[in-house]
Design a protein around this motif. Structure first.
Motif, mmCIF file in Angstrom:
data_model
loop_
_atom_site.group_PDB
_atom_site.id
_atom_site.type_symbol
_atom_site.label_atom_id
_atom_site.label_comp_id
_atom_site.label_asym_id
_atom_site.label_seq_id
_atom_site.Cartn_x
_atom_site.Cartn_y
_atom_site.Cartn_z
ATOM 1 N N HIS A 77 39.820 43.613 38.711
ATOM 2 C CA HIS A 77 40.796 43.116 39.681
ATOM 3 C C HIS A 77 40.598 41.610 39.848
ATOM 4 N N ALA A 78 41.685 40.863 39.832
ATOM 5 C CA ALA A 78 41.580 39.402 39.832
ATOM 6 C C ALA A 78 40.989 38.851 41.125
ATOM 7 N N ARG A 79 41.168 39.549 42.246
ATOM 8 C CA ARG A 79 40.694 39.005 43.523
ATOM 9 C C ARG A 79 39.387 39.633 43.987
ATOM 10 N N ASP A 80 39.354 40.967 44.076
ATOM 11 C CA ASP A 80 38.149 41.579 44.650
ATOM 12 C C ASP A 80 37.105 41.973 43.617
ATOM 13 N N GLN A 81 37.394 41.712 42.337
ATOM 14 C CA GLN A 81 36.434 41.909 41.243
ATOM 15 C C GLN A 81 36.121 43.374 40.941
#
Length: 234
Positions: A51-55
């Motif tokens: 996920h690009a934001r929460d990894q």
């Protein structure tokens, strides 16, 4: 209007959700389902999307729409890959792409009988290249039958259109095709197999070559007809 991408994603997500509930007690985590044309009916890759934001990472199940023959078989491939996902999170997976005994046991539990597609290991349930058959009366067959009775179907089926041909074909296309065929013929002729009938030694050479076995001193022959040979059929 719902897009083809949304409809296709929803088709596969509905199937994943149904079989997760009926065959895996709902314990499988979400995954990313993709479509990919290739050598296999499907494949599983663990933790390959982030996920690009929460990894957070998720697994991938990829389905090959080009191998579709009927809906039950296609869905059995999805469940095959779901067994890999189950083993990844709750078991001890073998080193990819090996299918080990634990995975084979998970497959049989859901009503799919694994079998190796490698000819010398075709009696095995494990190995590098393993497919499956649907067990008659097994859990998958029952769960799939109930699912299809709800009216489930794939909205889009892979059906590549035939190549477009102009009404007036470019004459250069015929010449290019002839040259390609000539190159293939020359390459094929340079790799003809010759065999010694006594010791079985093989050698590769042009179709017109005259070879002899260095050990038996006998001439080497072509065991199979060559494309340039004239073969009479009854």
């Amino acid at each position: 209007m719902t897009s083809p991408t949304e409809l296709t994603a929803d088709d596969h997500q509905r199937a994943y959700r149904h079989f997760n509930t009926t065959l895996f007690e709902g314990r499988l985590p979400p995954c990313l389902i993709t479509l990919s044309e290739g050598r296999y009916r499907g494949y599983f890759k663990p933790n390959c999307f982030r996920h690009a934001r929460d990894q957070d990472r998720v697994d991938e199940i990829s389905m090959n729409p080009a191998t579709y023959t009927n809906l039950e078989t296609y869905l059995s491939t999805l469940v095959h890959e779901m067994c890999h996902l189950e083993q990844e999170h709750f078991g001890r997976p073998g080193k990819p792409p090996y299918h080990n005994a634990e995975w084979a046991s998970l497959m049989k539990r859901v009503g799919l009988q694994p079998h190796s597609v490698e000819k010398k290991f075709e009696h095995r349930e494990t190995g590098r290249r393993v497919s499956h058959t649907i067990v008659t009366g097994g859990p998958f067959e029952a769960a799939c039958r109930d699912f299809l009775q709800t009216g489930y179907h794939l909205t889009y089926l892979y059906d590549p259109a035939p190549p477009r041909r102009d009404l007036e074909q470019d004459p250069d296309e015929d010449e290019d095709a002839r040259r390609d065929e000539e190159r293939k013929r020359k390459k094929r002729d340079s790799k003809t197999r010759f065999t010694c009938r006594s010791c079985g030694m093989n050698a590769w050479a042009k179709v017109t070559a005259k070879l002899a076995c260095g050990h038996c001193k006998e001439p080497l022959v072509r065991p199979d007809p060559h494309p340039n040979d004239v073969v009479d059929h009854p």
